[in-house]
Design a protein around this motif. Structure first.
Motif, short mmCIF file in Angstrom:
data_model
loop_
_atom_site.label_atom_id
_atom_site.label_comp_id
_atom_site.label_asym_id
_atom_site.label_seq_id
_atom_site.Cartn_x
_atom_site.Cartn_y
_atom_site.Cartn_z
N UNK A 39 1.06 -1.17 -0.04
CA UNK A 39 0.18 -0.17 0.19
C UNK A 39 0.71 1.34 -0.03
N UNK A 40 2.11 1.05 0.93
CA UNK A 40 3.00 2.36 0.73
C UNK A 40 3.45 2.38 -0.79
N UNK A 41 3.79 1.48 -1.62
CA UNK A 41 4.27 2.14 -2.48
C UNK A 41 3.57 2.32 -3.51
N UNK A 42 2.10 2.20 -3.58
CA UNK A 42 1.11 2.45 -4.51
C UNK A 42 0.16 3.76 -3.75
N UNK A 43 1.32 4.06 -2.51
CA UNK A 43 0.42 5.63 -2.20
C UNK A 43 1.53 6.50 -2.70
N UNK A 44 3.17 6.61 -2.89
CA UNK A 44 3.93 6.72 -2.52
C UNK A 44 3.93 7.51 -5.02
N UNK A 45 3.31 6.43 -5.11
CA UNK A 45 3.26 6.44 -6.42
C UNK A 45 2.23 7.45 -6.99
N UNK A 46 1.32 7.07 -6.21
CA UNK A 46 0.14 8.16 -6.29
C UNK A 46 0.50 9.97 -6.59
N UNK A 47 0.72 9.76 -5.02
CA UNK A 47 1.10 10.85 -4.53
C UNK A 47 2.18 11.73 -5.35
N UNK A 48 3.31 10.67 -6.15
CA UNK A 48 3.63 11.30 -6.86
C UNK A 48 3.24 12.73 -8.23
N UNK A 49 2.55 12.01 -8.51
CA UNK A 49 1.37 12.57 -9.44
C UNK A 49 0.15 13.79 -8.85
N UNK A 50 0.18 13.61 -7.88
CA UNK A 50 -1.42 14.53 -7.25
C UNK A 50 -1.82 13.72 -7.03
N UNK A 51 -1.88 12.41 -7.06
CA UNK A 51 -3.57 11.45 -6.58
C UNK A 51 -3.51 11.15 -4.86
N UNK A 52 -4.20 11.42 -4.49
CA UNK A 52 -5.00 10.59 -3.43
C UNK A 52 -4.27 9.27 -2.75
N UNK A 53 -4.10 9.30 -1.78
CA UNK A 53 -3.69 8.10 -1.38
C UNK A 53 -4.80 6.98 -0.76
N UNK A 54 -5.30 5.76 -1.41
CA UNK A 54 -5.89 4.61 -1.39
C UNK A 54 -5.54 4.32 -0.11
N UNK A 55 -6.64 3.33 0.64
CA UNK A 55 -6.48 2.24 1.52
C UNK A 55 -6.86 0.81 1.45
N UNK A 56 -6.07 0.43 2.37
CA UNK A 56 -6.49 -1.26 2.20
C UNK A 56 -7.80 -1.68 2.27
N UNK A 57 -8.55 -2.36 1.34
CA UNK A 57 -9.39 -2.81 1.33
C UNK A 57 -9.76 -4.79 1.94
N UNK A 58 -10.46 -4.67 2.45
CA UNK A 58 -10.75 -6.21 3.33
C UNK A 58 -10.99 -7.49 2.09
N UNK A 59 -12.06 -6.50 2.15
CA UNK A 59 -12.93 -7.33 1.17
C UNK A 59 -12.18 -7.63 -0.43
N UNK A 60 -11.48 -6.21 -0.79
CA UNK A 60 -11.10 -6.80 -2.27
C UNK A 60 -9.41 -7.80 -2.13
N UNK A 61 -8.78 -7.96 -0.82
CA UNK A 61 -8.28 -8.61 -0.71
C UNK A 61 -8.28 -10.41 -1.17
N UNK A 62 -9.37 -10.21 0.04
CA UNK A 62 -10.67 -11.38 -0.37
C UNK A 62 -10.38 -12.30 -1.41
N UNK A 63 -11.23 -10.87 -2.10
CA UNK A 63 -11.15 -11.21 -3.49
C UNK A 63 -10.12 -12.38 -4.53
#
Length: 173
Positions: A39-63
């Motif tokens: 998640x940290x890698x995702x959020x650093x990549x997003x911050x680099x282009x001005x996009x807000x952070x993601x949150x970890x979703x356990x339902x998506x993780x189960x999927x």
């Protein structure tokens, strides 16, 4: 100590040394995915282009884990046919340095940035994994993984929600 006792000690030490040099240093599949780091890698990549952070979703993780379990039979780099969520996949060998993991998969997807041109909104190579990571329509991520090929290969999948919608003219951010 008998000769066989010395042989056992020598073989054991040699195995440890060779594993440290050539083999996998961590055989615990619980640390393959590393959700917080992924998640940290995702959020650093997003911050680099001005996009807000993601949150970890356990339902998506189960999927994602359910689909990883399906792929465990062949470990093919094949996307799911369910189009409810955005999806990135990656796979790689487990070895002592830079072994495949959730964070390494995310860094590989980030590596596609060089093929994306924001001004033209076109890719000069594969960049769909990168644009999925930075899509401002997605706010949640969850990942799954499975080991294959006698515990030497790691297959990683991340799913994103909401799934980015649009056409070739819609920029990810």
């Amino acid at each position: 100590m008998s000769f066989s006792g010395y042989s056992f000690v020598i073989v054991s030490l040699l195995s440890i040394v060779l594993t440290q040099i050539y083999g996998r240093t961590n055989l615990d599949p619980r640390v393959d995915l590393l959700p917080a780091e992924t998640l940290l890698v995702h959020n650093r990549v997003r911050a680099e282009v001005g996009v807000g952070p993601m949150v970890w979703d356990f339902k998506l993780a189960a999927f994602a884990q359910n689909y990883a379990n399906v792929r465990s039979k062949d470990c093919a780099l094949q996307h799911s046919t369910d189009e409810m969520y955005g999806e990135n996949i990656a796979a790689g060998w487990l070895k002592s340095k830079e072994s495949m993991s959730g964070p390494i998969a995310a860094k590989l997807w980030y590596g596609e940035k060089k093929f994306y041109n924001y001004q033209t909104n076109k890719c000069s190579g594969m960049c769909g994994h990168y644009t999925q990571m930075v899509a401002n329509q997605s706010h949640r991520v969850g990942c799954g993984h499975v080991r294959c090929h006698a515990d030497t290969y790691l297959w990683v999948v991340c799913n994103y929600a909401p799934r980015p919608m649009g056409d070739e003219n819609t920029r990810p951010y």
